[in-house]
Design an enzyme around this catalytic site. Structure first.
Site, short mmCIF file in Angstrom:
data_model
loop_
_atom_site.label_atom_id
_atom_site.label_comp_id
_atom_site.label_asym_id
_atom_site.label_seq_id
_atom_site.Cartn_x
_atom_site.Cartn_y
_atom_site.Cartn_z
N GLY A 165 0.75 -1.35 0.17
CA GLY A 165 -0.08 -0.02 0.12
C GLY A 165 0.73 1.19 0.07
CD GLU A 200 -4.42 1.34 -11.69
OE1 GLU A 200 -4.77 1.36 -10.14
OE2 GLU A 200 -3.84 0.31 -12.22
NE ARG A 291 3.53 -11.82 -1.77
CZ ARG A 291 2.31 -11.54 -1.28
NH1 ARG A 291 1.62 -12.52 -0.72
NH2 ARG A 291 1.88 -10.21 -1.46
P1 ADP Z 1 -0.03 -2.91 -3.10
O1 ADP Z 1 0.73 -3.70 -3.91
O2 ADP Z 1 0.76 -1.75 -2.44
O3 ADP Z 1 -1.06 -3.70 -2.03
P2 ADP Z 1 -2.37 -2.74 -5.07
O4 ADP Z 1 -2.18 -2.23 -6.33
O5 ADP Z 1 -2.53 -4.09 -4.63
O6 ADP Z 1 -1.06 -2.13 -4.05
O7 ADP Z 1 -3.41 -1.96 -4.22
C1 ADP Z 1 -3.83 -2.00 -3.01
C2 ADP Z 1 -5.01 -1.03 -2.60
O8 ADP Z 1 -5.30 -0.01 -3.00
C3 ADP Z 1 -6.26 -1.86 -3.38
O9 ADP Z 1 -6.67 -2.99 -2.56
C4 ADP Z 1 -7.24 -0.81 -3.17
O10 ADP Z 1 -8.08 -0.72 -1.99
C5 ADP Z 1 -6.43 0.26 -3.35
N1 ADP Z 1 -6.22 0.71 -4.91
C6 ADP Z 1 -5.42 0.33 -5.99
N2 ADP Z 1 -5.51 0.85 -6.97
C7 ADP Z 1 -6.73 1.66 -6.97
C8 ADP Z 1 -7.54 2.47 -7.87
N3 ADP Z 1 -7.45 2.50 -9.07
N4 ADP Z 1 -8.68 3.12 -7.50
C9 ADP Z 1 -8.99 2.90 -6.12
N5 ADP Z 1 -8.24 2.30 -5.09
C10 ADP Z 1 -7.21 1.77 -5.66
#
Ligand code: ADP
Length: 448
Positions: A165, A200, A291
Site C-alpha cells: 500500500g 490510474e 506467491r
Molecule cells: P499494493 O501492491 O501496494 O498492495 P495494490 O495495487 O494491490 O497495491 O492496491 C492496494 C489497494 O489500494 C487496493 O486493494 C485498493 O484498496 C487500493 N487501490 C489500488 N488501485 C486503486 C484504484 N485505481 N482506485 C481505487 N483504489 C485503488
C-alpha cells in the site's frame, strides 16, 4: 518428492509451511535471526540455523546466509513464504543456480509481475480487463497533465515497484497532480529504491476481489474462487472473506474462466493471486501476486484443498491432483488478522505475552506462533495470529467468529481484537455491503 525443505521465513507463515511439510513426511529446516531464537517456527522444525542479527536485511533478507544454511543442512528446496524474499526474482535465480528448487514460479514471472507497469501490460495482452490509466511510466508533468485529462479525475498515482500500500497518492483535481506525483515518487524511492510511477483512474467505491489460481506448468490450471479483501486500513488488508458477498456463482464462473485462460497464456506455474477492483459489476485488474498469500486459509476452508501442499507438489514436478470440475465451494470462511497493535492508535505493541488462550470448537482454526512467555519482537510485521472460521453459511460463520473472538485471550500486549469485534457488530458488514473505504470510515466514526 523433496526430503528436506528450508523455510526462509518466520512467524505464522513459517509454521504453516512446516505443517504442510510434516504432513507430507518432509523434514524442515528453520532459519532465524538472533531475535527469533525462541520462536515457535524454530522450536517445531527438525533443524534450525541462525542466519544473522535482528534487522531483516541482515537475516531474513540475507541471501548468502540462507543459501549457506541450505547447503550445510543438505536441503533440496527452499520455500520463501511471503514477504521478505518471496517476490525477489534474483533470489529465485540464485536458489536454482545453487542446485536447490525454489518453491514458487519462474524468476521471469516473478520479475514480470513485480513491476506493476509490466504486469498490467501482460494482463492486458492475455485479455484481462485493467483499470484505465497510463500505458506505461509517467515521465514529465506535461505528459501527466495530458493523461490526467484523458483519464478524468480523481486520478491515482501508483509506484511501479509498489507493495504494502505504499507509494500511492490520489489527485482529486488537476491542481493536485503535481504534488501527488512528487509525493508518490519520494515515497516509492525511499521504500523500493525505484521512483517510477504511473497513473490510474481512481475508482471511488470498489471492492477488492482476488482470484486464487494454481497451475502446474504442464497444462493444468485451476481457479479456486475469490476472496473479498475490501476491509483495509491504509490499503492493507485486515479481514478477508470467501466467497465474496457481492458475487454470485455465474459472475464467479465468468471471471474464473477468464483468469484461467489468461494464466494458460502466460505459461505460469505455481500458486498465484490475481487482484481486481470490482465496481458496478465490472472487474479491473490491479496486480498479480506470485506467491502464497496471508489470506490463503479462507480458500483452503471453502475448498478443502491444502494450498501449500499443492504448491510443494508442483515445485517437485508433479501435476495438479485435481481438475476444475473437482473443485467444490462449501460454506463460508472469514479470516481476522490479529496484530500486535493498539486498537485505536494502531501503534505497534511488541512485548511479552503473559497469557495466551487460543479459541477452539467447531469450524475454528488459528494459525499463530504465539505461546505464553513468547516475546513479540519489535523488528518485524505486527501480524501475530490469524483466526480463521468456517461455517455452512455466512451467518453461521459470523456467529462462530464472534464466539471465537470472545474466547481468544492474548495478554501482555495490545491487539486489534476489539476492532474485529466492532466489524462483526456493524450492520454494513453483516449485510455484506462494504467497499475498500468502509473500514476506515468505521474507524473514523462515520459508519455503524
Ligand atoms: P499494493 O501492491 O501496494 O498492495 P495494490 O495495487 O494491490 O497495491 O492496491 C492496494 C489497494 O489500494 C487496493 O486493494 C485498493 O484498496 C487500493 N487501490 C489500488 N488501485 C486503486 C484504484 N485505481 N482506485 C481505487 N483504489 C485503488
Amino acid at each position: 518428492m523433496f526430503e528436506k525443505i528450508l523455510i526462509a521465513n518466520r512467524g505464522e507463515i513459517a509454521l504453516r509451511i512446516h505443517r504442510a511439510c510434516r504432513e507430507m513426511g518432509i523434514a524442515t529446516v528453520a532459519v532465524h535471526s538472533t531475535a527469533d531464537a525462541d520462536a515457535m517456527h524454530v522450536r517445531l522444525a527438525d533443524e534450525s540455523v541462525c542466519i544473522g542479527p535482528p534487522a531483516a536485511r541482515d537475516s531474513y533478507l540475507n541471501m548468502p546466509a540462507i543459501l549457506s544454511a541450505a547447503t550445510i543442512t543438505g536441503a533440496d528446496a527452499i520455500h520463501p513464504g511471503l514477504g521478505f524474499l518471496a517476490e525477489n526474482a534474483a533470489f529465485a535465480e540464485m536458489v536454482e543456480e545453487h542446485g536447490f528448487t525454489f518453491i514458487g514460479p519462474s524468476p521471469d514471472h516473478i520479475r514480470m509481475m513485480g513491476d506493476k507497469i509490466q504486469a498490467k501490460r501482460a494482463a492486458r495482452e492475455v485479455g484481462l480487463p485493467c483499470v484505465p490509466g497510463s500505458e506505461g511510466a509517467v515521465l514529465g508533468d506535461e505528459a501527466a497533465l495530458k493523461l490526467g485529462r484523458e483519464i478524468g479525475y480523481p486520478v491515482l498515482v501508483k509506484a511501479s515497484g509498489g507493495g504494502g500500500g505504499r507509494g500511492m497518492q490520489v489527485a482529486r483535481a488537476e491542481n493536485e497532480l503535481h504534488r501527488a506525483i512528487a509525493t508518490a515518487r519520494a515515497e516509492a524511492k525511499s521504500a523500493f529504491g525505484n521512483d517510477t510511477v504511473y497513473l490510474e483512474k481512481y475508482l471511488d467505491r470498489p471492492r477488492h476481489i482476488e482470484l486464487q489460481i494454481v497451475a502446474d506448468g504442464q497444462g493444468g490450471v485451476v481457479h479456486l474462487g475469490e476472496r473479498d479483501c475490501s476491509l483495509q486500513r491504509r490499503h492493507q488488508k485486515v479481514l478477508e472473506e470467501a466467497p465474496s458477498p457481492s458475487l454470485n456463482a455465474a459472475a464467479r464462473d465468468r471471471i474464473g474462466a477468464r483468469v484461467v485462460e489468461a494464466i494458460h497464456k502466460l505459461g505460469y506455474r505455481s500458486l498465484g493471486t490475481i487482484e481486481f477492483l470490482y465496481q458496478d459489476g465490472e472487474f479491473y485488474f490491479i496486480e498479480m501476486n506470485t506467491r502464497l498469500q496471508v489470506e490463503h486459509p479462507i480458500t483452503e476452508e471453502i475448498t478443502g484443498i491444502d494450498l501449500v501442499r499443492e504448491q510443494i507438489r508442483i515445485a517437485s514436478g508433479a501435476k495438479l491432483s485435481f481438475a476444475q470440475e473437482d473443485v467444490r465451494f462449501e460454506g463460508h470462511a472469514i479470516e481476522c488478522r490479529i496484530n500486535a497493535e493498539h486498537p485505536e492508535t494502531f501503534r505497534p505493541s511488541p512485548g511479552t505475552i503473559t497469557n495466551y488462550h487460543a479459541p477452539g470448537g467447531p469450524g475454528v482454526r488459528i494459525d499463530s506462533p504465539l505461546y505464553a512467555g513468547y516475546k513479540v519482537p519489535p523488528f518485524y510485521d505486527s501480524l501475530i495470529a490469524k483466526l480463521i472460521v468456517h461455517g455452512r453459511t455466512r451467518n453461521e460463520c459470523m456467529m462462530r467468529l464472534r464466539r471465537a473472538l470472545d474466547e481468544c485471550v492474548i495478554e501482555g500486549i495490545d491487539t486489534n481484537i476489539a476492532l474485529h469485534r466492532r466489524v462483526l457488530a456493524a450492520p454494513g458488514f453483516i449485510d455484506g455491503l462494504y467497499d475498500i473505504h468502509w473500514l476506515e470510515e468505521l474507524v473514523g466514526g462515520k459508519k455503524g
